[in-house]
Design a protein around this motif. Structure first.
Motif, PDB file in Angstrom:
ATOM      1  N   VAL A 219     -56.717 -84.208 -32.929  1.00  0.00           N
ATOM      2  CA  VAL A 219     -58.091 -84.425 -32.590  1.00  0.00           C
ATOM      3  C   VAL A 219     -58.549 -86.022 -33.201  1.00  0.00           C
ATOM      4  N   THR A 220     -57.917 -86.195 -34.285  1.00  0.00           N
ATOM      5  CA  THR A 220     -58.191 -87.437 -34.992  1.00  0.00           C
ATOM      6  C   THR A 220     -57.315 -88.566 -34.354  1.00  0.00           C
ATOM      7  N   ALA A 221     -56.120 -88.195 -33.666  1.00  0.00           N
ATOM      8  CA  ALA A 221     -55.450 -89.042 -32.770  1.00  0.00           C
ATOM      9  C   ALA A 221     -56.155 -89.530 -31.688  1.00  0.00           C
ATOM     10  N   ALA A 222     -56.995 -88.680 -31.199  1.00  0.00           N
ATOM     11  CA  ALA A 222     -57.736 -88.847 -30.027  1.00  0.00           C
ATOM     12  C   ALA A 222     -59.073 -89.919 -30.222  1.00  0.00           C
ATOM     13  N   GLY A 223     -59.395 -89.887 -31.667  1.00  0.00           N
ATOM     14  CA  GLY A 223     -60.413 -90.577 -31.944  1.00  0.00           C
ATOM     15  C   GLY A 223     -59.868 -92.000 -32.050  1.00  0.00           C
ATOM     16  N   VAL A 224     -58.787 -92.251 -32.858  1.00  0.00           N
ATOM     17  CA  VAL A 224     -57.965 -93.538 -33.181  1.00  0.00           C
ATOM     18  C   VAL A 224     -57.391 -94.128 -31.779  1.00  0.00           C
ATOM     19  N   ASP A 225     -56.476 -93.621 -31.251  1.00  0.00           N
ATOM     20  CA  ASP A 225     -55.791 -93.929 -29.965  1.00  0.00           C
ATOM     21  C   ASP A 225     -56.562 -93.632 -28.710  1.00  0.00           C
TER      22      ASP A 225
ATOM     23  N   SER B 125     -63.383 -76.930 -27.876  1.00  0.00           N
ATOM     24  CA  SER B 125     -64.774 -76.423 -28.348  1.00  0.00           C
ATOM     25  C   SER B 125     -64.798 -76.231 -29.754  1.00  0.00           C
ATOM     26  N   ARG B 126     -63.783 -76.805 -30.560  1.00  0.00           N
ATOM     27  CA  ARG B 126     -63.657 -76.771 -31.866  1.00  0.00           C
ATOM     28  C   ARG B 126     -64.405 -78.136 -32.521  1.00  0.00           C
ATOM     29  N   ILE B 127     -64.456 -79.181 -31.580  1.00  0.00           N
ATOM     30  CA  ILE B 127     -64.623 -80.522 -31.999  1.00  0.00           C
ATOM     31  C   ILE B 127     -66.266 -80.536 -32.525  1.00  0.00           C
ATOM     32  N   PRO B 128     -67.252 -80.015 -31.916  1.00  0.00           N
ATOM     33  CA  PRO B 128     -68.277 -80.056 -32.490  1.00  0.00           C
ATOM     34  C   PRO B 128     -68.779 -79.401 -33.891  1.00  0.00           C
ATOM     35  N   ALA B 129     -68.071 -78.487 -34.220  1.00  0.00           N
ATOM     36  CA  ALA B 129     -67.940 -77.848 -35.565  1.00  0.00           C
ATOM     37  C   ALA B 129     -67.503 -78.919 -36.443  1.00  0.00           C
ATOM     38  N   LEU B 130     -66.316 -79.424 -35.996  1.00  0.00           N
ATOM     39  CA  LEU B 130     -65.652 -80.520 -36.950  1.00  0.00           C
ATOM     40  C   LEU B 130     -66.711 -81.653 -37.281  1.00  0.00           C
ATOM     41  N   ILE B 131     -67.187 -82.148 -35.976  1.00  0.00           N
ATOM     42  CA  ILE B 131     -68.509 -83.238 -36.158  1.00  0.00           C
ATOM     43  C   ILE B 131     -69.398 -82.768 -37.334  1.00  0.00           C
ATOM     44  N   ALA B 132     -69.877 -81.708 -36.889  1.00  0.00           N
ATOM     45  CA  ALA B 132     -70.852 -81.140 -38.055  1.00  0.00           C
ATOM     46  C   ALA B 132     -70.066 -81.357 -39.659  1.00  0.00           C
TER      47      ALA B 132
ATOM     48  N   ALA C 213     -73.071 -91.190 -34.584  1.00  0.00           N
ATOM     49  CA  ALA C 213     -72.211 -92.023 -33.959  1.00  0.00           C
ATOM     50  C   ALA C 213     -70.820 -92.445 -34.192  1.00  0.00           C
ATOM     51  N   GLN C 214     -70.652 -92.487 -35.543  1.00  0.00           N
ATOM     52  CA  GLN C 214     -69.414 -92.892 -36.155  1.00  0.00           C
ATOM     53  C   GLN C 214     -68.436 -91.744 -35.957  1.00  0.00           C
ATOM     54  N   ALA C 215     -68.788 -90.448 -36.169  1.00  0.00           N
ATOM     55  CA  ALA C 215     -68.188 -89.400 -35.905  1.00  0.00           C
ATOM     56  C   ALA C 215     -67.574 -89.247 -34.385  1.00  0.00           C
ATOM     57  N   ILE C 216     -68.377 -89.319 -33.533  1.00  0.00           N
ATOM     58  CA  ILE C 216     -68.287 -89.328 -32.018  1.00  0.00           C
ATOM     59  C   ILE C 216     -67.302 -90.399 -31.499  1.00  0.00           C
ATOM     60  N   GLY C 217     -67.527 -91.590 -31.913  1.00  0.00           N
ATOM     61  CA  GLY C 217     -66.828 -92.764 -31.394  1.00  0.00           C
ATOM     62  C   GLY C 217     -67.365 -93.325 -30.046  1.00  0.00           C
TER      63      GLY C 217
ATOM     64  N   GLY D  75     -69.347 -94.240 -45.296  1.00  0.00           N
ATOM     65  CA  GLY D  75     -68.044 -94.382 -45.531  1.00  0.00           C
ATOM     66  C   GLY D  75     -67.215 -92.976 -45.648  1.00  0.00           C
ATOM     67  N   ARG D  76     -67.735 -92.035 -45.792  1.00  0.00           N
ATOM     68  CA  ARG D  76     -67.206 -90.799 -45.934  1.00  0.00           C
ATOM     69  C   ARG D  76     -67.059 -90.048 -44.829  1.00  0.00           C
ATOM     70  N   VAL D  77     -67.509 -90.764 -43.667  1.00  0.00           N
ATOM     71  CA  VAL D  77     -67.417 -90.054 -42.191  1.00  0.00           C
ATOM     72  C   VAL D  77     -66.188 -90.369 -41.314  1.00  0.00           C
ATOM     73  N   ARG D  78     -65.349 -89.414 -40.919  1.00  0.00           N
ATOM     74  CA  ARG D  78     -64.288 -89.931 -39.992  1.00  0.00           C
ATOM     75  C   ARG D  78     -64.622 -89.772 -38.705  1.00  0.00           C
TER      76      ARG D  78
END
Length: 337
Positions: A12-18, A28-35, A80-84, A217-220
């Protein structure tokens, strides 16, 4: 929404970076991770955070209305930062023109014709700060963007990025120099909520915290725009049974027949409540909507749309509308299996 405490998977994090695609099984897990990421940066209640993410996943737009200094803009930026994706922030002012938002055609000597220069509305996430400070003509420039995902300039339509999400803030207590949002624009916001003041313990932790870095700064970053599009598609596939659909309509019609209400919830409000309920069910790992999903979301979806007979402007009117919707939810019979 169910709370998720596990760490963000590498895929999931790779999708955000690359920019790689997120596997369908993890969508379906991503919204909960964003929260979870938003909760790391915010001192507001988890309920407000969940509502913001639910609105995004349902494909709508969010209006945050509250007193200054409680973190409305921080929540919008953290989301916005969490979604990219591309993010633009617009500070609305009374002298703003519609072209300041949409863009404008400018003559280009080199091109030998007019060239369209895009405005700040061309972004995946638009943060509209103090939207009620703009004049009604400028506010109307947002209508086509929010409802159709496009804007028209000089008779030419321009498609906005997908996904497209507007997070607007307004301070109801600052009446001087503001313009009430027209009913047509309020109806474009899928949900509206207020932060309220943090509890005493949370406010004390803010004061005594050793980490003075900015909370953003704490939001990935959790996902990319392509994954966000799949989240919205997954939410639309959640089933609403006929009795639950009838329940949504009954709630909407009850607001129209209520004493003291000039205009109740519109048919668009019913569609938005269904969309929000689908997204909430997806977060909880269900492929179907329960009446409880509808009940939890009726107030933030319906209240800001009601026009009361003695309608004023600001927090008092919104509080009265929320009380009416809450009473309607208690009064309308709940469908049983």
């Amino acid at each position: 929404m169910a709370s998720v405490s596990q760490s963000i998977p590498e895929s999931v994090t790779a999708a955000g970076v690359d920019g790689a695609a997120v596997p369908d099984g993890e969508t379906s897990r991503i919204p909960a991770l964003i929260a979870e990421e938003l909760e790391r940066a915010m001192s507001c209640s988890r309920e407000v955070i969940d509502l913001a993410v639910t609105t995004f996943a349902a494909g709508g737009h969010l209006l945050l209305e509250d007193v200054p200094g409680v973190g409305k803009t921080t929540l919008a930026r953290a989301l916005a930062q969490a979604i990219g994706g591309e993010v633009h922030r617009v500070q609305f002012t009374p002298d703003m023109l519609p072209s300041d938002l949409t863009g404008v055609n400018i003559w280009s000597q080199g091109e030998g014709g007019f060239v369209f220069h895009r405005g700040p509305l061309f972004a995946n996430i638009v943060i509209a700060d103090e939207i009620n400070r703009a004049n009604p003509k400028t506010q109307s420039a947002m209508l086509e963007a929010m409802s159709e995902g496009q804007i028209s300039v000089d008779g030419v339509s321009h498609t906005l990025p997908d996904p497209y999400f507007v997070v607007a803030t307004q301070n109801p207590i600052e009446l001087e120099g503001t313009y009430p949002l027209p009913e047509a624009q309020l109806d474009r916001f899928m949900a509206c909520t207020s932060f309220g003041y943090p509890d005493a313990a949370s406010e004390s932790r803010m004061i005594t915290a050793d980490d003075w870095s900015h909370p953003l700064g704490r939001v990935r970053r959790v996902c990319d725009p392509a994954a966000a599009v799949r989240i919205r598609a997954a939410a639309r596939r959640v089933t609403i049974a006929d009795p639950v659909a009838d329940y949504i309509v009954a709630l909407s019609r009850a607001t129209r027949d209520r004493d003291g209400v000039r205009y109740g919830a519109s048919p668009r409000a019913s569609l938005y409540l269904a969309a929000m309920a689908r997204a909430r069910a997806m977060f909880d790992g269900r492929s179907y909507v329960l009446p409880e999903d509808v009940q939890q979301l009726a107030v933030p979806v319906f209240a800001h749309r009601l026009v009361l007979d003695d309608a004023g402007y600001g927090g008092e009117s919104l509080a009265a509308a929320r009380a009416i919707v809450a009473d309607v939810v208690r009064a309308v019979p709940v469908p049983r299996a």
